[in-house]
Design an enzyme around this catalytic site. Structure first.
Site, mmCIF file in Angstrom:
data_model
loop_
_atom_site.group_PDB
_atom_site.id
_atom_site.type_symbol
_atom_site.label_atom_id
_atom_site.label_comp_id
_atom_site.label_asym_id
_atom_site.label_seq_id
_atom_site.Cartn_x
_atom_site.Cartn_y
_atom_site.Cartn_z
ATOM 1 N N HIS A 98 0.807 -1.225 0.000
ATOM 2 C CA HIS A 98 0.000 0.000 0.000
ATOM 3 C C HIS A 98 0.841 1.275 0.000
ATOM 4 O O HIS A 98 0.328 2.363 -0.157
ATOM 5 C CB HIS A 98 -0.903 0.048 1.234
ATOM 6 C CG HIS A 98 -0.161 0.403 2.489
ATOM 7 N ND1 HIS A 98 0.683 -0.468 3.105
ATOM 8 C CD2 HIS A 98 -0.112 1.545 3.207
ATOM 9 C CE1 HIS A 98 1.218 0.110 4.161
ATOM 10 N NE2 HIS A 98 0.764 1.336 4.251
HETATM 11 N N1 UDP Z 1 -4.090 -5.088 8.460
HETATM 12 C C1 UDP Z 1 -5.390 -5.548 8.614
HETATM 13 N N2 UDP Z 1 -6.051 -5.998 7.497
HETATM 14 C C2 UDP Z 1 -5.484 -6.014 6.254
HETATM 15 C C3 UDP Z 1 -4.153 -5.554 6.123
HETATM 16 C C4 UDP Z 1 -3.483 -5.081 7.243
HETATM 17 O O1 UDP Z 1 -5.922 -5.554 9.719
HETATM 18 O O2 UDP Z 1 -6.149 -6.413 5.297
HETATM 19 C C5 UDP Z 1 -3.385 -4.597 9.642
HETATM 20 C C6 UDP Z 1 -2.050 -5.230 9.888
HETATM 21 O O3 UDP Z 1 -2.200 -6.462 10.569
HETATM 22 C C7 UDP Z 1 -1.334 -4.176 10.712
HETATM 23 C C8 UDP Z 1 -1.873 -2.889 10.156
HETATM 24 O O4 UDP Z 1 -3.087 -3.223 9.458
HETATM 25 O O5 UDP Z 1 -1.685 -4.285 12.072
HETATM 26 C C9 UDP Z 1 -0.877 -2.291 9.218
HETATM 27 O O6 UDP Z 1 -1.416 -1.228 8.582
HETATM 28 P P1 UDP Z 1 -0.865 -0.692 7.188
HETATM 29 O O7 UDP Z 1 -0.112 -1.782 6.512
HETATM 30 O O8 UDP Z 1 -2.034 -0.102 6.484
HETATM 31 O O9 UDP Z 1 0.061 0.525 7.607
HETATM 32 P P2 UDP Z 1 1.561 0.674 8.115
HETATM 33 O O10 UDP Z 1 1.790 -0.323 9.205
HETATM 34 O O11 UDP Z 1 2.466 0.473 6.950
HETATM 35 O O12 UDP Z 1 1.641 2.079 8.620
#
Ligand code: UDP
Length: 357
Positions: free
Chosen positions: A204
């Site tokens: 993403h």
């Molecule tokens: N996550 C979720 N469902 C999904 C994909 C990710 O619950 O379909 C959760 C994942 O387990 C983690 C969080 O979303 O806890 C991560 O968010 P994201 O990847 O959007 O953002 P980042 O961590 O890169 O800031």
């Protein structure tokens, strides 16, 4: 009573806020009010986390989303300020590195309200990432910095934070707390037939989605991994949009693209996967929590300890590197040592520090 106003707006922030809100509710002398900026608003990017993780409902919903960085941050700044004028918080709490983080911190700092930053001190050292800009600025105007790792504390020291009027706490990682709290409730995603053994993929990050050529390269890499093992791919709405609007390579039949899943379903997928491929910050750590090797689809990471320990390989978007790393992980075994992200009591430490502040 110390009144804390928390500002959150994106999926990972709801997940981080869940264990901390719980700890705040259990800590005497603290009261929390939540502002939801609306940065993520879909049922499966927002609502589901409030339901599954029993996060108290936001008192304020700003409904600000789908704008350029400047417009989004600016409108959030203005809206957050007017709410703070009426709520009169003692502390404003922000999480991570999104536009909601920076807008909330800036609104509070300009009103001389102390800002507490959870996930302080992380650096990718890549100033082209909007998240890196948000992190650095938020840290600099925060008075209470909650660092998840020693590397984060060291980053702040190197930047001279020891001389700034702020308090730095090494707490461990609140996402680790969340994974411990909810692991027992992990559940299989409904209506998805899962292979016995699979790779879990998420993409993403703006750098990977705003440039269709990079995304095409990642898809080629995942397609090659899928020749070895089926891939489950819960797709982020931003990535879905780019894939739909551009002429990109088709996914191999061995890749199952599904809607974003809730946190409990994500825990199930993580626990049952053989390998994780991601450009997410949170998912890199979660792979480690569940003792899964991780291929990071970026050239750098904020979670350097995972790379140093050999649990995570940085592969950028090059299909050959992705494929080679996957083969190595799929044919080998790793001895996961625990403890990189604290003891699972980061949220309690944060609540205690807030009540002592
Ligand atoms: N996550 C979720 N469902 C999904 C994909 C990710 O619950 O379909 C959760 C994942 O387990 C983690 C969080 O979303 O806890 C991560 O968010 P994201 O990847 O959007 O953002 P980042 O961590 O890169 O800031």
């Amino acid at each position: 009573m110390i009144k804390i106003v928390t500002i959150a707006g994106a999926r990972p922030q709801f997940i981080k806020a869940a264990p901390v809100s719980r700890a705040i509710a259990q800590q005497e002398g603290l009261q929390e009010v939540l502002i939801h900026t609306g940065q993520h608003f879909d049922q499966n990017m927002s609502e589901v986390f409030f339901d599954q993780m029993e996060i108290p409902r936001p008192r304020h919903f700003l409904n600000i989303h789908s704008l350029s960085h400047g417009a989004m941050t600016g409108r959030m700044l203005e809206a957050a300020e007017s709410i703070m004028i009426s709520e009169k918080p003692d502390i404003v709490m922000v999480y991570g590195d999104t536009n909601s983080t920076l807008a909330g911190a800036l609104a509070a700092a300009k009103m001389n309200v102390p800002v507490a930053h959870v996930e302080a001190g992380l650096r990718s050292h890549n100033m082209e990432m909007p998240e890196e800009i948000n992190r650095i600025l938020t840290d600099r105007i925060s008075r209470i910095l909650f660092c998840p790792t020693e590397a984060a504390v060291n980053n702040l020291s190197r930047e001279g934070f020891r001389d700034y009027p702020c308090k730095i706490h090494l707490t461990g990682d609140v996402m680790y707390d969340a994974s411990i709290l909810f692991e027992g409730k992990a559940r299989k995603p409904a209506n998805v037939r899962l292979p016995l053994s699979f790779v879990l993929a998420t993409i993403h990050r703006e750098a990977n989605t705003k440039n269709p050529a990079r995304l095409a390269s990642i898809i080629n890499g995942i397609n090659r991994v899928a020749e070895k093992k089926p891939v489950i791919f819960p797709i982020h709405p931003r990535t879905y949009k780019v894939i739909n609007g551009n002429d990109l390579p088709p996914f191999s039949r061995n890749i199952k693209v599904i809607e974003p899943v809730g946190y409990l379903e994500m825990l199930y997928l993580l626990k049952n996967s053989r390998l994780v491929m991601t450009d997410s910050g949170g998912v890199q750590k979660e792979a480690y929590f569940f003792k899964k090797p991780c291929i990071t689809l970026r050239e750098e990471t904020e979670w350097t300890e995972l790379v140093d320990a050999g649990y995570n390989k940085l592969c950028g978007t090059d299909p050959d590197r992705i494929h080679a790393a996957a083969l190595e992980f799929l044919t080998g075994t790793l001895d996961f040592k625990e403890g990189l992200y604290g003891k699972g009591n980061a949220s309690a430490m944060i609540a205690k520090a807030l009540s002592d502040s």
